[in-house]
Design a protein around this motif. Sequence first.
Motif, PDB file in Angstrom:
ATOM      1  N   ALA A 185       0.792  -1.239   0.000  1.00  0.00           N
ATOM      2  CA  ALA A 185       0.000   0.000   0.000  1.00  0.00           C
ATOM      3  C   ALA A 185       0.822   1.286   0.000  1.00  0.00           C
ATOM      4  O   ALA A 185       0.611   2.167   0.839  1.00  0.00           O
ATOM      5  N   PRO A 186       1.745   1.453  -0.937  1.00  0.00           N
ATOM      6  CA  PRO A 186       2.453   2.734  -1.017  1.00  0.00           C
ATOM      7  C   PRO A 186       1.521   3.892  -1.370  1.00  0.00           C
ATOM      8  O   PRO A 186       1.811   5.039  -1.024  1.00  0.00           O
ATOM      9  N   ASP A 187       0.408   3.602  -2.052  1.00  0.00           N
ATOM     10  CA  ASP A 187      -0.552   4.661  -2.349  1.00  0.00           C
ATOM     11  C   ASP A 187      -1.112   5.257  -1.070  1.00  0.00           C
ATOM     12  O   ASP A 187      -1.287   6.485  -0.959  1.00  0.00           O
ATOM     13  N   ALA A 188      -1.380   4.405  -0.071  1.00  0.00           N
ATOM     14  CA  ALA A 188      -1.848   4.911   1.224  1.00  0.00           C
ATOM     15  C   ALA A 188      -0.762   5.738   1.904  1.00  0.00           C
ATOM     16  O   ALA A 188      -1.045   6.778   2.505  1.00  0.00           O
ATOM     17  N   ALA A 189       0.484   5.291   1.812  1.00  0.00           N
ATOM     18  CA  ALA A 189       1.581   6.038   2.422  1.00  0.00           C
ATOM     19  C   ALA A 189       1.696   7.431   1.826  1.00  0.00           C
ATOM     20  O   ALA A 189       1.921   8.419   2.550  1.00  0.00           O
ATOM     21  N   ILE A 190       1.526   7.530   0.517  1.00  0.00           N
ATOM     22  CA  ILE A 190       1.608   8.827  -0.158  1.00  0.00           C
ATOM     23  C   ILE A 190       0.478   9.737   0.306  1.00  0.00           C
ATOM     24  O   ILE A 190       0.683  10.932   0.568  1.00  0.00           O
ATOM     25  N   ARG A 191      -0.721   9.181   0.442  1.00  0.00           N
ATOM     26  CA  ARG A 191      -1.862   9.989   0.916  1.00  0.00           C
ATOM     27  C   ARG A 191      -1.670  10.426   2.364  1.00  0.00           C
ATOM     28  O   ARG A 191      -1.964  11.579   2.722  1.00  0.00           O
ATOM     29  N   ILE A 192      -1.173   9.529   3.198  1.00  0.00           N
ATOM     30  CA  ILE A 192      -0.974   9.857   4.615  1.00  0.00           C
ATOM     31  C   ILE A 192       0.054  10.973   4.759  1.00  0.00           C
ATOM     32  O   ILE A 192      -0.126  11.918   5.532  1.00  0.00           O
ATOM     33  N   ALA A 193       1.146  10.873   4.016  1.00  0.00           N
ATOM     34  CA  ALA A 193       2.172  11.910   4.089  1.00  0.00           C
ATOM     35  C   ALA A 193       1.618  13.260   3.648  1.00  0.00           C
ATOM     36  O   ALA A 193       1.870  14.285   4.295  1.00  0.00           O
ATOM     37  N   GLN A 211       3.632  -4.441 -12.016  1.00  0.00           N
ATOM     38  CA  GLN A 211       3.825  -3.337 -12.949  1.00  0.00           C
ATOM     39  C   GLN A 211       2.514  -2.618 -13.270  1.00  0.00           C
ATOM     40  O   GLN A 211       2.463  -1.379 -13.323  1.00  0.00           O
ATOM     41  N   ALA A 212       1.429  -3.367 -13.446  1.00  0.00           N
ATOM     42  CA  ALA A 212       0.136  -2.748 -13.759  1.00  0.00           C
ATOM     43  C   ALA A 212      -0.354  -1.900 -12.594  1.00  0.00           C
ATOM     44  O   ALA A 212      -0.868  -0.782 -12.795  1.00  0.00           O
ATOM     45  N   TYR A 213      -0.200  -2.416 -11.379  1.00  0.00           N
ATOM     46  CA  TYR A 213      -0.578  -1.647 -10.191  1.00  0.00           C
ATOM     47  C   TYR A 213       0.218  -0.352 -10.118  1.00  0.00           C
ATOM     48  O   TYR A 213      -0.318   0.727  -9.849  1.00  0.00           O
ATOM     49  N   PHE A 214       1.517  -0.459 -10.369  1.00  0.00           N
ATOM     50  CA  PHE A 214       2.372   0.725 -10.340  1.00  0.00           C
ATOM     51  C   PHE A 214       1.912   1.761 -11.357  1.00  0.00           C
ATOM     52  O   PHE A 214       1.765   2.948 -11.038  1.00  0.00           O
ATOM     53  N   GLU A 215       1.668   1.334 -12.564  1.00  0.00           N
ATOM     54  CA  GLU A 215       1.301   2.283 -13.616  1.00  0.00           C
ATOM     55  C   GLU A 215      -0.057   2.918 -13.370  1.00  0.00           C
ATOM     56  O   GLU A 215      -0.258   4.099 -13.675  1.00  0.00           O
ATOM     57  N   GLU A 216      -0.981   2.171 -12.792  1.00  0.00           N
ATOM     58  CA  GLU A 216      -2.338   2.683 -12.592  1.00  0.00           C
ATOM     59  C   GLU A 216      -2.483   3.522 -11.330  1.00  0.00           C
ATOM     60  O   GLU A 216      -3.198   4.529 -11.320  1.00  0.00           O
TER      61      GLU A 216
END
Length: 350
Positions: A185-193, A211-216
């Motif tokens: 969940a790096p997307d959550a980390a980015i939002r939390i920061a 790779q697909a998760y990363f790109e999307e």
Amino acid sequence: MKIAQVSSLMEAVPPKLYGGTERIVAYLTDELVELGHEVTLFASGDSQTRGSLVPVWPHALRLDAGMRDYLAPHIILLETLARRAHEFDVIHLHIDYLGYPLLERMDVPFVTTLHGRLDLPELRPLYEAFPDVPVVSISNSQREPLPIANYVETIYHGLPEDLLSPGTGEGGYLAFIGRISPEKAPDAAIRIAAAGGMNIKIAAKIDKVDQAYFEEHIEQSFSLPHVEYIGEIDESRKSEFLGNAAGLLFPIAWREPFGLAMIEAMACGTPVIAMRRGSVPEIIEHGVSGFIVDTEEEAIAAVARLPELDRGRVRRAFEDRFTGRRMAEDYTRLYERLIALEQPARLKLA
């Protein structure tokens, strides 16, 4: 004791970059040697160890772009082990279930540490077929999806005490380290920061499967002003990366079996903000080595509380519970129990 450590060939021991299991194999092997044991490591030829290396394959498989069949080298690994099994007092496997059919038919005590997830449906019939094989869990939480396995111990991972140095957190950023994947969940980390008003530095690899998760979900975030993507980092850069961070974000979205990043941060005196999933409540002491949260909103609130935590106390929490020496001593006691039994594969949970 004469001990065989059997590692996956996917990464070198220790890995050149990312790789949790092989790093633990490296630390355990070296600490066992320091304790006076005769340790033989079956691993890739680019591994480095204080024990005796049996180079089953010339180099780690993950970084070999030409490798097409990852199983074939592991069959060679098992055959090499079978021919030398009689030399050892105990064999310690780190290759999941691959060695079960072989080792159950040999008169040598053995044990397998389960390093990964146990919630896959294929595993239940497998462990029904091998009900007496002794296995070690790396957290009590890890056992829950597969209660039928013959767990003989839970042994937490450990790091060499002097591997990582305490830092001051003067960089003033939040850190994320590991893999770019949905479960991490790096997307959550980015939002939390962002919501916490802090910059975030991301040191992580991107596997082909993700790779697909990363790109999307992630790639566009790397252009945000508060986000800095560093990529994979090796051991030599972790003290600086984690030690300069105000905190580590660990917003996992899955049942984490252990979470090596948490104790790496603790070794640097860096508190951890982690979601209450998997092993997290076993590793983090809330209000001491970090904050355990249930939602992103709670994580955002915890960011503001990071200055409340004493970094020296965070480091002491690591020293008290998660050193490589403690890990090696725990395994030594288990090996002794296995060797003492006439039928080690019948060992049951004490």
